[in-house]
Write a protein that holds these residues in place. Structure first.
Motif, short mmCIF file in Angstrom:
data_model
loop_
_atom_site.label_atom_id
_atom_site.label_comp_id
_atom_site.label_asym_id
_atom_site.label_seq_id
_atom_site.Cartn_x
_atom_site.Cartn_y
_atom_site.Cartn_z
N CYS A 51 2.47 7.47 1.18
CA CYS A 51 3.41 7.56 2.29
C CYS A 51 4.82 7.35 1.75
N ASP A 53 6.85 5.37 2.82
CA ASP A 53 7.16 3.98 3.14
C ASP A 53 8.03 3.32 2.06
N ASP A 116 0.18 -2.57 6.31
CA ASP A 116 1.07 -3.60 5.79
C ASP A 116 0.55 -4.98 6.14
N CYS A 163 1.21 1.83 8.67
CA CYS A 163 1.90 3.10 8.44
C CYS A 163 2.49 3.55 9.78
N LEU A 222 9.61 -3.41 6.76
CA LEU A 222 10.16 -2.12 6.37
C LEU A 222 11.65 -2.12 6.69
N PHE A 264 13.33 5.33 1.77
CA PHE A 264 12.19 6.24 1.92
C PHE A 264 12.30 7.30 0.82
#
Length: 393
Positions: A51, A53, A116, A163, A222, A264
């Protein structure tokens, strides 16, 4: 060995954040992050699609939702074409058959899914209330049989998804081009059913499918401050041929999380190649074989390039939804880092160099001007922050 990096020009992508944040990165911060990040080259046959992320601490090939969402999109398309009813058994078998293809997934090139720490801890609390059992670690072996359904129910709960792209797809399925959220829930249950081999399926053990699955739990909140679209441009070497002797492109990979900085990292070219050469070829071959065997009520034979374009269109729609809905992606600017090389992919090192080393060898700043052009995100996807890389071996 002599290496040279030249920053020719910076052009910010024409994209207005939905809810701009004061701490979003500008040119200088993006440049600093890229200069310090780990950098290497990798192919879609060597590297999982992770991802995008921003909490990942390794250089990666990134696409929203990673391998999991890419496969879910292809499976959704396949089920519509073949008029297959979406059931847990159907999805489980499709994922198992896909993972058994050793030329697609392996213990080196794993099928990727992530969550996460915060979401997993909250899930542990919900499971503890239902099982009256303290949970300290994510199980690496099958939970007790009377607890398996509780685990699978929670693992397929949107609130358990660290996610954000996957969570939004489950919560807004039709906006993300799914008929409903069932295929995503079934696929999550299938992933962990295979991860633990809950059915004691000898085929799963014989094929060592567990070794082909990667479930990663990233740490911390995040807090990505920019979206970097990472790509390369080559002169005189274009290796996207689609014959049996295809040599997979080596794509640049960058670390999203470095020394307290998060961005990102999106590598759209790698995702496009995965859809074209892996997912589309795999599923169209299944469709056409079924057609030939009269085993389904399919439409006429479908070309994999058509299937691939449909997947690209879906991925673009999903990306634009996430840019509208997912914080902090809603509040940051998009930049494109484009690497330029006149070498063939086979000439690149196998991930031994770092971008920091290359940049510190020689760098010149010639222009830091904002582009006056106004490209449409839907039509062109991205314009570029141009980082030109010339390196000689």
């Amino acid at each position: 060995m002599s290496n040279k990096v030249k920053l020719i020009n910076i052009e910010k992508i024409n994209h207005e954040p939905v809810k701009p944040i004061e701490t979003k990165y500008g040119y200088e911060e993006v440049n600093e992050h890229v200069a310090l990040a780990e950098f290497k080259w990798g192919t879609i046959k060597e590297e999982s699609l992770c991802c995008i992320d921003g909490r990942q601490t390794k250089a990666l090939l990134g696409t929203p939702g990673g391998d999991f969402i890419e496969f879910a999109n292809a499976l959704e398309q396949y089920s519509k074409i073949t008029k297959q009813q979406i059931t847990q058994e159907f999805v489980y078998n499709q994922l198992k058959q896909f993972l058994k293809q050793n030329d697609i997934c392996s213990k080196e090139r794993k099928f990727y899914l992530h969550s996460d720490f915060g979401r997993i801890q909250d899930m542990f609390s919900r499971i503890q209330l239902k099982t009256n059992k303290l949970i300290s670690l994510f199980p690496q072996s099958k939970p007790p049989s009377h607890h398996i359904d509780i685990w699978l129910d929670e693992l397929s709960n949107p609130e358990s998804q660290g996610c954000g792209h996957l969570r939004l797809a489950m919560q807004h399925a039709q906006l993300y081009c799914f008929s409903d959220d069932s295929i995503l829930k079934f696929l999550l249950r299938a992933f962990f059913s295979l991860y633990w081999n809950i059915y004691d399926d000898p085929d799963v053990d014989d094929s060592n499918l567990r070794s082909k699955l990667l479930f990663e739990i990233v740490l911390g909140p995040l807090q990505a401050k920019a979206i970097i679209v990472l790509s390369q441009q080559q002169h005189n070497h274009h290796n996207h041929n689609h014959n049996h002797n295809h040599s997979f492109t080596k794509y640049p990979m960058l670390t999203p999380n470095v020394q307290g900085s998060q961005v990102f990292v999106y590598t759209p070219d790698a995702a496009i190649e995965w859809r074209s050469l892996i997912l589309s070829k795999y599923f169209t071959q299944k469709i056409n074989n079924n057609n030939n065997n009269n085993n389904c009520q399919c439409s006429p034979l479908i070309d994999y390039s058509t299937f691939s374009q449909q997947l690209n269109d879906v991925a673009q729609q999903q990306l634009n939804q996430t840019l509208q809905l997912l914080s902090p992606a809603t509040g940051v600017d998009l930049y494109s880092v484009q690497l330029h090389s006149n070498l063939s992919p086979s000439d690149f090192s196998n991930g031994q160099s770092t971008l920091q080393h290359l940049i510190h060898n020689e760098i010149s700043y010639e222009s830091l001007s904002e582009s006056s052009s106004k490209p449409n995100l839907l039509e062109t996807a991205f314009s570029y922050v141009n980082y030109f890389l010339d390196h000689y071996f």
